[in-house]
Design an enzyme around this catalytic site. Sequence first.
Site, PDB file in Angstrom:
ATOM      1  N   ASP A  27       0.855  -1.190   0.000  1.00 56.73           N
ATOM      2  CA  ASP A  27       0.000   0.000   0.000  1.00 56.73           C
ATOM      3  C   ASP A  27       0.888   1.236   0.000  1.00 56.73           C
ATOM      4  OD1 ASP A  27      -3.241   0.329   0.948  1.00 56.73           O
ATOM      5  OD2 ASP A  27      -1.997   2.143   0.992  1.00 56.73           O
ATOM      6  N   ALA A  81     -19.897  -1.034  -8.855  1.00 58.69           N
ATOM      7  CA  ALA A  81     -21.225  -0.792  -9.427  1.00 58.69           C
ATOM      8  C   ALA A  81     -21.288   0.581 -10.091  1.00 58.69           C
ATOM      9  CB  ALA A  81     -22.276  -0.893  -8.329  1.00 58.69           C
ATOM     10  N   CYS A  82     -20.310   1.457  -9.786  1.00 61.46           N
ATOM     11  CA  CYS A  82     -20.266   2.777 -10.437  1.00 61.46           C
ATOM     12  C   CYS A  82     -19.903   2.659 -11.912  1.00 61.46           C
ATOM     13  CB  CYS A  82     -19.273   3.693  -9.730  1.00 61.46           C
ATOM     14  SG  CYS A  82     -19.824   4.170  -8.089  1.00 61.46           S
ATOM     15  N   TYR A  96     -14.548   8.168 -11.520  1.00 55.10           N
ATOM     16  CA  TYR A  96     -14.355   6.863 -10.875  1.00 55.10           C
ATOM     17  C   TYR A  96     -14.933   5.684 -11.684  1.00 55.10           C
ATOM     18  CZ  TYR A  96     -14.862   3.370  -7.110  1.00 55.10           C
ATOM     19  OH  TYR A  96     -14.828   2.241  -6.343  1.00 55.10           O
ATOM     20  N   GLN A 118     -32.886   8.251  -1.419  1.00 62.58           N
ATOM     21  CA  GLN A 118     -31.986   7.458  -2.275  1.00 62.58           C
ATOM     22  C   GLN A 118     -31.931   6.017  -1.748  1.00 62.58           C
ATOM     23  OE1 GLN A 118     -31.120  10.125  -0.212  1.00 62.58           O
ATOM     24  NE2 GLN A 118     -29.009  10.617  -0.649  1.00 62.58           N
ATOM     25  N   ARG A 128     -29.945   2.115  -1.846  1.00 62.55           N
ATOM     26  CA  ARG A 128     -28.703   1.389  -2.102  1.00 62.55           C
ATOM     27  C   ARG A 128     -28.842  -0.020  -1.504  1.00 62.55           C
ATOM     28  NH1 ARG A 128     -27.936   5.590  -4.270  1.00 62.55           N
ATOM     29  NH2 ARG A 128     -26.067   6.882  -4.396  1.00 62.55           N
ATOM     30  N   ARG A 154     -29.783   2.205  -6.522  1.00 62.64           N
ATOM     31  CA  ARG A 154     -28.902   1.178  -7.097  1.00 62.64           C
ATOM     32  C   ARG A 154     -29.056  -0.118  -6.293  1.00 62.64           C
ATOM     33  NH1 ARG A 154     -23.267   3.237  -6.609  1.00 62.64           N
ATOM     34  NH2 ARG A 154     -23.510   4.099  -8.674  1.00 62.64           N
TER      35      ARG A 154
HETATM   36  P1  NAD Z   1      -9.668   1.860   0.697  1.00 54.65           P
HETATM   37  O1  NAD Z   1      -9.516   3.307   0.342  1.00 54.65           O
HETATM   38  O2  NAD Z   1      -9.917   1.516   2.113  1.00 54.65           O
HETATM   39  O3  NAD Z   1      -8.403   1.037   0.188  1.00 54.65           O
HETATM   40  C1  NAD Z   1      -7.698   1.336  -0.982  1.00 54.65           C
HETATM   41  C2  NAD Z   1      -6.232   1.353  -0.646  1.00 54.65           C
HETATM   42  O4  NAD Z   1      -5.488   1.586  -1.839  1.00 54.65           O
HETATM   43  C3  NAD Z   1      -5.857   2.476   0.324  1.00 54.65           C
HETATM   44  O5  NAD Z   1      -5.275   1.955   1.489  1.00 54.65           O
HETATM   45  C4  NAD Z   1      -4.898   3.337  -0.468  1.00 54.65           C
HETATM   46  O6  NAD Z   1      -3.845   3.891   0.316  1.00 54.65           O
HETATM   47  C5  NAD Z   1      -4.367   2.346  -1.482  1.00 54.65           C
HETATM   48  N1  NAD Z   1      -3.809   3.035  -2.636  1.00 54.65           N
HETATM   49  C6  NAD Z   1      -4.338   4.081  -3.316  1.00 54.65           C
HETATM   50  N2  NAD Z   1      -3.516   4.451  -4.299  1.00 54.65           N
HETATM   51  C7  NAD Z   1      -2.453   3.632  -4.234  1.00 54.65           C
HETATM   52  C8  NAD Z   1      -1.249   3.540  -4.998  1.00 54.65           C
HETATM   53  N3  NAD Z   1      -1.004   4.386  -6.005  1.00 54.65           N
HETATM   54  N4  NAD Z   1      -0.362   2.588  -4.666  1.00 54.65           N
HETATM   55  C9  NAD Z   1      -0.591   1.748  -3.640  1.00 54.65           C
HETATM   56  N5  NAD Z   1      -1.703   1.791  -2.887  1.00 54.65           N
HETATM   57  C10 NAD Z   1      -2.632   2.718  -3.185  1.00 54.65           C
HETATM   58  O7  NAD Z   1     -10.834   1.299  -0.238  1.00 54.65           O
HETATM   59  P2  NAD Z   1     -11.582  -0.095  -0.185  1.00 54.65           P
HETATM   60  O8  NAD Z   1     -12.967   0.165   0.256  1.00 54.65           O
HETATM   61  O9  NAD Z   1     -10.780  -1.095   0.548  1.00 54.65           O
HETATM   62  O10 NAD Z   1     -11.638  -0.457  -1.734  1.00 54.65           O
HETATM   63  C11 NAD Z   1     -10.790  -1.436  -2.315  1.00 54.65           C
HETATM   64  C12 NAD Z   1     -11.105  -1.575  -3.795  1.00 54.65           C
HETATM   65  O11 NAD Z   1     -12.477  -1.923  -3.967  1.00 54.65           O
HETATM   66  C13 NAD Z   1     -10.890  -0.303  -4.624  1.00 54.65           C
HETATM   67  O12 NAD Z   1     -10.474  -0.638  -5.908  1.00 54.65           O
HETATM   68  C14 NAD Z   1     -12.292   0.278  -4.709  1.00 54.65           C
HETATM   69  O13 NAD Z   1     -12.452   1.131  -5.813  1.00 54.65           O
HETATM   70  C15 NAD Z   1     -13.106  -0.987  -4.832  1.00 54.65           C
HETATM   71  N6  NAD Z   1     -14.501  -0.787  -4.412  1.00 54.65           N
HETATM   72  C16 NAD Z   1     -14.801  -0.553  -3.115  1.00 54.65           C
HETATM   73  C17 NAD Z   1     -16.129  -0.355  -2.752  1.00 54.65           C
HETATM   74  C18 NAD Z   1     -16.533  -0.082  -1.329  1.00 54.65           C
HETATM   75  O14 NAD Z   1     -17.708   0.131  -1.076  1.00 54.65           O
HETATM   76  N7  NAD Z   1     -15.620  -0.119  -0.364  1.00 54.65           N
HETATM   77  C19 NAD Z   1     -17.140  -0.401  -3.719  1.00 54.65           C
HETATM   78  C20 NAD Z   1     -16.783  -0.622  -5.046  1.00 54.65           C
HETATM   79  C21 NAD Z   1     -15.461  -0.848  -5.385  1.00 54.65           C
HETATM   80  N1  GDD Z   2     -20.864   9.209   2.329  1.00 58.73           N
HETATM   81  C1  GDD Z   2     -22.017   9.681   2.834  1.00 58.73           C
HETATM   82  N2  GDD Z   2     -21.975  10.373   4.002  1.00 58.73           N
HETATM   83  N3  GDD Z   2     -23.184   9.469   2.175  1.00 58.73           N
HETATM   84  C2  GDD Z   2     -24.316   9.952   2.712  1.00 58.73           C
HETATM   85  C3  GDD Z   2     -24.337  10.646   3.922  1.00 58.73           C
HETATM   86  C4  GDD Z   2     -23.114  10.887   4.602  1.00 58.73           C
HETATM   87  O1  GDD Z   2     -23.039  11.491   5.671  1.00 58.73           O
HETATM   88  N4  GDD Z   2     -25.619  10.980   4.196  1.00 58.73           N
HETATM   89  C5  GDD Z   2     -26.359  10.491   3.196  1.00 58.73           C
HETATM   90  N5  GDD Z   2     -25.574   9.891   2.274  1.00 58.73           N
HETATM   91  C6  GDD Z   2     -26.032   9.345   0.992  1.00 58.73           C
HETATM   92  C7  GDD Z   2     -25.257   9.855  -0.219  1.00 58.73           C
HETATM   93  O2  GDD Z   2     -25.702  11.155  -0.570  1.00 58.73           O
HETATM   94  C8  GDD Z   2     -25.609   8.810  -1.252  1.00 58.73           C
HETATM   95  O3  GDD Z   2     -26.810   9.151  -1.896  1.00 58.73           O
HETATM   96  C9  GDD Z   2     -25.793   7.542  -0.423  1.00 58.73           C
HETATM   97  O4  GDD Z   2     -25.850   7.951   0.961  1.00 58.73           O
HETATM   98  C10 GDD Z   2     -24.656   6.554  -0.566  1.00 58.73           C
HETATM   99  O5  GDD Z   2     -23.447   7.258  -0.455  1.00 58.73           O
HETATM  100  P1  GDD Z   2     -22.021   6.530  -0.384  1.00 58.73           P
HETATM  101  O6  GDD Z   2     -22.134   5.384   0.543  1.00 58.73           O
HETATM  102  O7  GDD Z   2     -21.027   7.572  -0.045  1.00 58.73           O
HETATM  103  O8  GDD Z   2     -21.718   6.108  -1.870  1.00 58.73           O
HETATM  104  P2  GDD Z   2     -22.490   5.369  -3.075  1.00 58.73           P
HETATM  105  O9  GDD Z   2     -23.311   4.218  -2.632  1.00 58.73           O
HETATM  106  O10 GDD Z   2     -23.231   6.385  -3.864  1.00 58.73           O
HETATM  107  O11 GDD Z   2     -21.241   4.840  -3.883  1.00 58.73           O
HETATM  108  C11 GDD Z   2     -20.377   3.964  -3.183  1.00 58.73           C
HETATM  109  O12 GDD Z   2     -20.542   2.647  -3.611  1.00 58.73           O
HETATM  110  C12 GDD Z   2     -19.984   2.356  -4.879  1.00 58.73           C
HETATM  111  C13 GDD Z   2     -20.286   0.921  -5.212  1.00 58.73           C
HETATM  112  O13 GDD Z   2     -21.631   0.638  -5.073  1.00 58.73           O
HETATM  113  C14 GDD Z   2     -18.968   4.499  -3.293  1.00 58.73           C
HETATM  114  O14 GDD Z   2     -18.179   3.956  -2.270  1.00 58.73           O
HETATM  115  C15 GDD Z   2     -18.313   4.158  -4.582  1.00 58.73           C
HETATM  116  O15 GDD Z   2     -16.926   4.487  -4.478  1.00 58.73           O
HETATM  117  C16 GDD Z   2     -18.496   2.655  -4.808  1.00 58.73           C
HETATM  118  O16 GDD Z   2     -17.864   2.249  -5.982  1.00 58.73           O
END
Ligand code: NAD
Ligand code: GDD
Length: 355
Positions: free
Chosen positions: A48, A133-134, A163, A234, A236, A302
């Site tokens: 990382d 899912a994005c 993204y 919204q 999810r 979603r």
């Molecule tokens: P996270 O931010 O906790 O972990 C990602 C890690 O990648 C971080 O620790 C960050 O420091 C590291 N990183 C970023 N750039 C880097 C680089 N250039 N070199 C080395 N390390 C680097 O996120 P997460 O929730 O653990 O997500 C992991 C993966 O799953 C990501 O690809 C994310 O896009 C994908 N994902 C996560 C979610 C979610 O809801 N958590 C949803 C959809 C997709």
């Molecule tokens: N983060 C956040 N914080 N969201 C909030 C809050 C708050 O305090 N209050 C309400 N929400 C609402 C957001 O406006 C959004 O409509 C919904 O909760 C979900 O927000 P997130 O959890 O931040 O993200 P997402 O579901 O739209 O997208 C996430 O999931 C994707 C995969 O399904 C992100 O993490 C993306 O990076 C990921 O790929």
Amino acid sequence: MKTNVIASTSPDLKKNDLILVAGAGGFIGGSLVRRFHEQGFTNIRAVDKKPLPQWYQRVPGTEVLCMDLSENENAIRAVEGAVEVYNLAADMGGMGFIERFRVECLRSILINTHLLEAAYRAGTQRYFFSSSACAYNTTLQTDPNVVALKESDAYPAMAERGYGWEKLVSEMFCEEYYAERGMKTAIARFHNVYGPNGTWYGGREKAPAAISRKVIEAIDSGSGAIEIWGDGSQTRSFMYIDDCTFGIDQITHCEDLIATPINLGSAELVSINQLVSMVEDIAGVKLERHYKLDAPKGVAGRNSDNTFIKEVLDWEPSTTLRAGMEKTYNWIKSQYDDRKAGKRVVTEAPVALPG
Ligand code: NAD
Ligand code: GDD
């Protein structure tokens, strides 16, 4: 249907084969390292770019490298000798991050591009990519009463700006490395993942962690109120972390899923208002709701269509939101209390505007 117990990884994978987890300092990467460690794998390399004190989990006996994988030479170093590579590294976060930092999100393409080529040259047997899912067409997500997204709904493409497009193009890299070069890749489209050992403050947190923290803050401060982004309608689905790591393992080692994007998400749809009510119930409190309508909202609705994953793996993520949120809330509460008491907790650098 299979139960969500620790299953064995690939039958071909030896316990001392080198497994590389990129993004191991983060939420999902850290949990995946722990899973492999608990399964008895003894040769795990965790990479990382964050400094070690900011890693959510540090698993004993794991080789640790702190380096930036968007640099080609670091990617080459990271995959040296790796039999399997799991790419969980990305500059990402919840809506508050991905709507404001589209350039950073797009630049994650460098990580996957270098890592995949390096893995191919190093003779890695299997390569996993964490998509999202994005990547799905946003025009299909304009109504909270959603039709769940099935895998074919990514095309014609109109992914989430920044993204989502990065994920879609990186998926394509993984597909073509198999089509043209025969490298076994696996691609999962995660739907919002939550659980302990993930971001809960600083600007990258997603709704389940953010709402938990806000409820805790409201109780602690005695404000009796909570700010919710959007109008709360919204919808999810949220996937618990153990389902996510189990699914990654299954998908990576399934011969029928090579280079084939697949949903990895829960099909339990809730509105954000319902999520808030659930957390209030867990915390034993009722708060006044203030809706911030100009905050980042993302898509209106979603959900994950799990027809394909059930067909291929005879399994789908099944931890109930209530059960997962109880664990998540309790973990965030313990972090919050520890931080307040001056104890060391994992601190992520808060996000700041570039420049
Ligand atoms: P996270 O931010 O906790 O972990 C990602 C890690 O990648 C971080 O620790 C960050 O420091 C590291 N990183 C970023 N750039 C880097 C680089 N250039 N070199 C080395 N390390 C680097 O996120 P997460 O929730 O653990 O997500 C992991 C993966 O799953 C990501 O690809 C994310 O896009 C994908 N994902 C996560 C979610 C979610 O809801 N958590 C949803 C959809 C997709
Ligand atoms: N983060 C956040 N914080 N969201 C909030 C809050 C708050 O305090 N209050 C309400 N929400 C609402 C957001 O406006 C959004 O409509 C919904 O909760 C979900 O927000 P997130 O959890 O931040 O993200 P997402 O579901 O739209 O997208 C996430 O999931 C994707 C995969 O399904 C992100 O993490 C993306 O990076 C990921 O790929």
